[in-house]
Scaffold this motif. Sequence first.
Motif, mmCIF file in Angstrom:
data_model
loop_
_atom_site.group_PDB
_atom_site.id
_atom_site.type_symbol
_atom_site.label_atom_id
_atom_site.label_comp_id
_atom_site.label_asym_id
_atom_site.label_seq_id
_atom_site.Cartn_x
_atom_site.Cartn_y
_atom_site.Cartn_z
ATOM 1 N N PRO A 157 0.771 -1.146 0.096
ATOM 2 C CA PRO A 157 0.016 0.026 -0.009
ATOM 3 C C PRO A 157 1.039 1.359 -0.048
ATOM 4 C CG PRO A 157 -0.973 -1.608 1.470
ATOM 5 C CD PRO A 157 0.338 -2.191 1.108
ATOM 6 N N TYR A 158 1.836 1.358 0.794
ATOM 7 C CA TYR A 158 2.781 2.508 0.760
ATOM 8 C C TYR A 158 3.434 2.734 -0.619
ATOM 9 C CZ TYR A 158 6.411 5.844 1.933
ATOM 10 O OH TYR A 158 7.410 6.649 1.779
ATOM 11 N N ALA A 159 3.902 1.718 -1.213
ATOM 12 C CA ALA A 159 4.487 1.931 -2.678
ATOM 13 C C ALA A 159 3.482 2.331 -3.484
ATOM 14 C CB ALA A 159 5.233 0.565 -2.788
ATOM 15 N N TYR A 160 2.198 1.746 -3.533
ATOM 16 C CA TYR A 160 1.287 2.095 -4.379
ATOM 17 C C TYR A 160 0.845 3.569 -4.239
ATOM 18 C CZ TYR A 160 -3.716 2.699 -6.206
ATOM 19 O OH TYR A 160 -4.508 3.139 -6.725
ATOM 20 N N LEU A 161 0.522 4.021 -3.013
ATOM 21 C CA LEU A 161 0.044 5.461 -2.729
ATOM 22 C C LEU A 161 1.293 6.356 -3.260
ATOM 23 C CD1 LEU A 161 -1.999 5.202 0.536
ATOM 24 C CD2 LEU A 161 -2.873 5.481 -2.065
ATOM 25 N N LYS A 162 2.399 6.020 -2.689
ATOM 26 C CA LYS A 162 3.608 7.059 -3.264
ATOM 27 C C LYS A 162 3.676 6.948 -4.694
ATOM 28 C CE LYS A 162 8.414 7.438 -2.389
ATOM 29 N NZ LYS A 162 9.783 6.639 -2.176
ATOM 30 N N ASP A 163 3.462 6.038 -5.481
ATOM 31 C CA ASP A 163 3.669 6.331 -6.918
ATOM 32 C C ASP A 163 2.469 6.772 -7.339
ATOM 33 O OD1 ASP A 163 4.738 5.619 -9.535
ATOM 34 O OD2 ASP A 163 3.015 4.213 -9.564
ATOM 35 N N VAL A 164 1.378 6.589 -6.935
ATOM 36 C CA VAL A 164 -0.043 7.145 -7.563
ATOM 37 C C VAL A 164 -0.210 8.639 -7.316
ATOM 38 C CG1 VAL A 164 -2.382 7.149 -7.281
ATOM 39 C CG2 VAL A 164 -1.263 4.919 -7.599
ATOM 40 N N THR A 206 0.180 14.885 -12.977
ATOM 41 C CA THR A 206 0.649 14.813 -14.415
ATOM 42 C C THR A 206 -0.206 13.770 -15.114
ATOM 43 O OG1 THR A 206 2.590 13.315 -14.222
ATOM 44 C CG2 THR A 206 2.887 15.667 -14.049
ATOM 45 N N GLN A 207 -0.988 13.062 -14.594
ATOM 46 C CA GLN A 207 -1.695 11.907 -15.385
ATOM 47 C C GLN A 207 -3.064 12.564 -16.351
ATOM 48 O OE1 GLN A 207 -0.624 8.925 -15.497
ATOM 49 N NE2 GLN A 207 -2.323 7.660 -16.046
ATOM 50 N N ARG A 208 -3.026 12.263 -17.360
ATOM 51 C CA ARG A 208 -4.373 12.741 -18.116
ATOM 52 C C ARG A 208 -5.541 12.138 -17.502
ATOM 53 N NH1 ARG A 208 -3.332 11.200 -24.384
ATOM 54 N NH2 ARG A 208 -5.360 12.267 -24.289
ATOM 55 N N VAL A 209 -6.540 12.984 -17.678
ATOM 56 C CA VAL A 209 -7.809 12.757 -17.226
ATOM 57 C C VAL A 209 -8.219 11.242 -17.545
ATOM 58 C CG1 VAL A 209 -10.183 13.571 -16.820
ATOM 59 C CG2 VAL A 209 -8.268 15.026 -16.571
ATOM 60 N N SER A 210 -8.076 11.345 -19.064
ATOM 61 C CA SER A 210 -8.609 9.997 -19.695
ATOM 62 C C SER A 210 -7.956 8.817 -19.098
ATOM 63 C CB SER A 210 -8.728 10.195 -21.259
ATOM 64 O OG SER A 210 -7.455 10.390 -21.568
ATOM 65 N N LEU A 211 -6.834 8.804 -18.691
ATOM 66 C CA LEU A 211 -5.854 7.703 -18.340
ATOM 67 C C LEU A 211 -6.036 7.463 -16.748
ATOM 68 C CD1 LEU A 211 -2.979 8.187 -20.905
ATOM 69 C CD2 LEU A 211 -5.136 6.814 -20.912
ATOM 70 N N VAL A 212 -6.759 8.089 -16.134
ATOM 71 C CA VAL A 212 -6.710 8.043 -14.467
ATOM 72 C C VAL A 212 -7.019 6.650 -14.190
ATOM 73 C CG1 VAL A 212 -7.778 8.822 -12.193
ATOM 74 C CG2 VAL A 212 -6.775 10.442 -13.814
ATOM 75 N N HIS A 213 -7.787 5.972 -14.665
ATOM 76 C CA HIS A 213 -8.332 4.436 -14.526
ATOM 77 C C HIS A 213 -7.135 3.814 -14.206
ATOM 78 C CE1 HIS A 213 -8.181 4.518 -18.908
ATOM 79 N NE2 HIS A 213 -8.102 3.329 -18.607
#
Length: 80
Positions: free
Chosen positions: A49-56, A62-69
């Motif tokens: 969970p820590y690595a996941y939240l840190k990366d996300v 900078t993530q495009r809205v259409s690719l947030v999924h």
Amino acid sequence: MDNNWIENQIRPIAIGRNNWLFAGSLRAGQRAAAVMTLIQSARLNGHDPYAYLKDVLARLPTQRVSLVHELLPHRWFAPS
């Protein structure tokens, strides 16, 4: 027979239930529920969970809205 395993699995929920009564407001409680959902979903998908939240959280601005999924736990891949 005992059910210590089950009791250990639900203990955080039982302890948290009392703590969540004092979230401060409805919106704060909803935000806490969203974060806890992401953490548990990451665990269920085999991620740290820590690595996941840190990366996300680093990639989200900078993530495009259409690719947030692609940042959801069931589609996320740990960066190599």
